[in-house]
Scaffold this motif. Structure first.
Motif, mmCIF file in Angstrom:
data_model
loop_
_atom_site.group_PDB
_atom_site.id
_atom_site.type_symbol
_atom_site.label_atom_id
_atom_site.label_comp_id
_atom_site.label_asym_id
_atom_site.label_seq_id
_atom_site.Cartn_x
_atom_site.Cartn_y
_atom_site.Cartn_z
ATOM 1 N N ASP A 31 22.716 24.784 -8.419
ATOM 2 C CA ASP A 31 22.874 23.607 -7.566
ATOM 3 C C ASP A 31 22.776 22.321 -8.394
ATOM 4 N N VAL A 32 22.988 21.222 -7.681
ATOM 5 C CA VAL A 32 22.922 19.887 -8.290
ATOM 6 C C VAL A 32 21.791 19.124 -7.601
ATOM 7 N N LEU A 33 21.127 18.249 -8.332
ATOM 8 C CA LEU A 33 20.066 17.415 -7.757
ATOM 9 C C LEU A 33 20.283 15.959 -8.152
ATOM 10 N N ASP A 34 20.403 15.090 -7.147
ATOM 11 C CA ASP A 34 20.502 13.647 -7.395
ATOM 12 C C ASP A 34 19.148 13.028 -7.044
ATOM 13 N N MET A 35 18.468 12.511 -8.058
ATOM 14 C CA MET A 35 17.124 11.932 -7.837
ATOM 15 C C MET A 35 17.268 10.427 -7.635
ATOM 16 N N GLY A 36 17.201 10.014 -6.356
ATOM 17 C CA GLY A 36 17.399 8.619 -5.978
ATOM 18 C C GLY A 36 18.668 8.487 -5.152
ATOM 19 N N LEU A 37 18.518 8.640 -3.829
ATOM 20 C CA LEU A 37 19.694 8.490 -2.951
ATOM 21 C C LEU A 37 20.119 7.027 -2.900
ATOM 22 N N GLY A 38 19.157 6.121 -2.743
ATOM 23 C CA GLY A 38 19.477 4.693 -2.679
ATOM 24 C C GLY A 38 20.575 4.414 -1.669
ATOM 25 N N ASN A 39 21.586 3.706 -2.101
ATOM 26 C CA ASN A 39 22.734 3.388 -1.245
ATOM 27 C C ASN A 39 23.640 4.600 -1.045
ATOM 28 N N GLY A 40 23.471 5.621 -1.879
ATOM 29 C CA GLY A 40 24.274 6.839 -1.754
ATOM 30 C C GLY A 40 25.522 6.856 -2.615
ATOM 31 N N ARG A 41 25.633 5.906 -3.556
ATOM 32 C CA ARG A 41 26.878 5.843 -4.344
ATOM 33 C C ARG A 41 27.029 7.050 -5.268
ATOM 34 N N THR A 42 25.961 7.378 -6.012
ATOM 35 C CA THR A 42 26.103 8.512 -6.923
ATOM 36 C C THR A 42 26.167 9.820 -6.135
ATOM 37 N N TYR A 43 25.429 9.899 -5.029
ATOM 38 C CA TYR A 43 25.513 11.109 -4.207
ATOM 39 C C TYR A 43 26.942 11.304 -3.704
ATOM 40 N N ASP A 44 27.560 10.233 -3.229
ATOM 41 C CA ASP A 44 28.936 10.323 -2.728
ATOM 42 C C ASP A 44 29.889 10.742 -3.848
ATOM 43 N N HIS A 45 29.658 10.212 -5.061
ATOM 44 C CA HIS A 45 30.525 10.573 -6.186
ATOM 45 C C HIS A 45 30.347 12.048 -6.537
ATOM 46 N N LEU A 46 29.102 12.502 -6.536
ATOM 47 C CA LEU A 46 28.851 13.913 -6.858
ATOM 48 C C LEU A 46 29.522 14.837 -5.842
ATOM 49 N N ARG A 47 29.460 14.447 -4.569
ATOM 50 C CA ARG A 47 30.133 15.267 -3.538
ATOM 51 C C ARG A 47 31.623 15.380 -3.818
ATOM 52 N N GLU A 48 32.179 14.275 -4.327
ATOM 53 C CA GLU A 48 33.628 14.260 -4.576
ATOM 54 C C GLU A 48 33.991 15.113 -5.784
ATOM 55 N N ILE A 49 33.204 15.020 -6.859
ATOM 56 C CA ILE A 49 33.590 15.703 -8.106
ATOM 57 C C ILE A 49 33.050 17.132 -8.184
ATOM 58 N N LEU A 50 32.085 17.477 -7.325
ATOM 59 C CA LEU A 50 31.526 18.836 -7.323
ATOM 60 C C LEU A 50 31.506 19.379 -5.887
ATOM 61 N N PRO A 51 32.696 19.531 -5.284
ATOM 62 C CA PRO A 51 32.732 19.876 -3.855
ATOM 63 C C PRO A 51 32.202 21.268 -3.536
ATOM 64 N N ASP A 52 32.146 22.151 -4.533
ATOM 65 C CA ASP A 52 31.722 23.524 -4.253
ATOM 66 C C ASP A 52 30.246 23.780 -4.562
ATOM 67 N N ARG A 53 29.535 22.768 -4.998
ATOM 68 C CA ARG A 53 28.113 22.943 -5.323
ATOM 69 C C ARG A 53 27.246 22.417 -4.181
ATOM 70 N N ARG A 54 26.093 23.052 -4.004
ATOM 71 C CA ARG A 54 25.098 22.455 -3.120
ATOM 72 C C ARG A 54 24.462 21.269 -3.858
ATOM 73 N N ILE A 55 24.401 20.134 -3.198
ATOM 74 C CA ILE A 55 23.849 18.932 -3.829
ATOM 75 C C ILE A 55 22.610 18.503 -3.064
ATOM 76 N N TRP A 56 21.459 18.717 -3.701
ATOM 77 C CA TRP A 56 20.194 18.231 -3.154
ATOM 78 C C TRP A 56 20.070 16.761 -3.516
ATOM 79 N N VAL A 57 19.437 16.002 -2.649
ATOM 80 C CA VAL A 57 19.243 14.592 -2.971
ATOM 81 C C VAL A 57 17.874 14.159 -2.469
ATOM 82 N N MET A 58 17.237 13.314 -3.259
ATOM 83 C CA MET A 58 15.822 13.005 -3.045
ATOM 84 C C MET A 58 15.627 11.493 -2.960
#
Ligand SMILES: C[S@@+](CC[C@H](N)C(=O)[O-])C[C@H]1O[C@@H](n2cnc3c(N)ncnc32)[C@H](O)[C@@H]1O
Length: 158
Positions: A31-58
């Motif tokens: 899986d992928v982990l984004d530490m710091g959701l904040g505004n969600g910009r990096t989380y949104d980018h990760l969803r786009e570039i890694l659509p088949d991975r589970r992305i945890w966000v904290m």
């Protein structure tokens, strides 16, 4: 350098680092982990570039743009220490972690990154990749993409 130029360079490095990570982990399950959701910009980018991975966000708060709201089951809301401990309960599962905690006070951000490093190590799979805007401790530092100046963004292997 103006703060605007500095911010643009940081965000470009962040985006290039995330894109580079996709190829680095292409042969690795996890899986992928984004530490710091904040505004969600990096989380949104990760969803786009890694659509088949589970992305945890904290994050301690849910205050992202509505379009970047994570599914409840993937959002670890709370302080980083207990949330990393909770994620570690099922054993290491993260192939790629992005560290984006911090509030812009360098000494505090560096100290927090060092304090959290052993907990981050617990959730990473062997050989897992970490990229970070702050120095992390206890991982092997590696070179990132050529487009990013050394020390602007940091790259590690577990
Ligand atoms: C720089 S922002 C993240 C930006 C985000 N990646 C984006 O692209 O929009 C940092 C976030 O980390 C969170 N944060 C910082 N330290 C934290 C901690 N110790 N535990 C939980 N959340 C933390 C803050 O609430 C803040 O939302």
């Amino acid at each position: 350098m103006s703060r605007l130029d500095s911010m643009l360079r940081r965000l470009t490095a962040q985006r290039d680092g995330l894109n580079w990570a996709v190829y680095q982990i292409s042969g690795m399950a996890g899986d992928v982990l984004d530490m710091g959701l904040g505004n969600g910009r990096t989380y949104d980018h990760l969803r786009e570039i890694l659509p088949d991975r589970r992305i945890w966000v904290m994050d301690r708060v849910l205050q992202c743009h509505p379009s970047s709201t994570p599914p409840a089951e993937d959002f670890l809301q709370g302080e980083a220490e207990p949330m990393l401990q909770k994620l570690a309960e099922g054993g290491p599962r993260i192939a790629f972690g992005h560290y984006d905690f911090g509030r812009g006070v360098k000494e505090e951000d560096v100290a927090e990154a060092a304090r959290l490093s052993p907990l981050i190590a617990q959730v990473l799979l062997p050989g897992g990749l970490l990229i970070s805007g702050q120095p992390l401790v206890g991982f092997e530092q590696i070179s990132g993409p050529d487009t990013i100046a050394p020390d602007r963004y940091l790259f590690y292997r577990a």
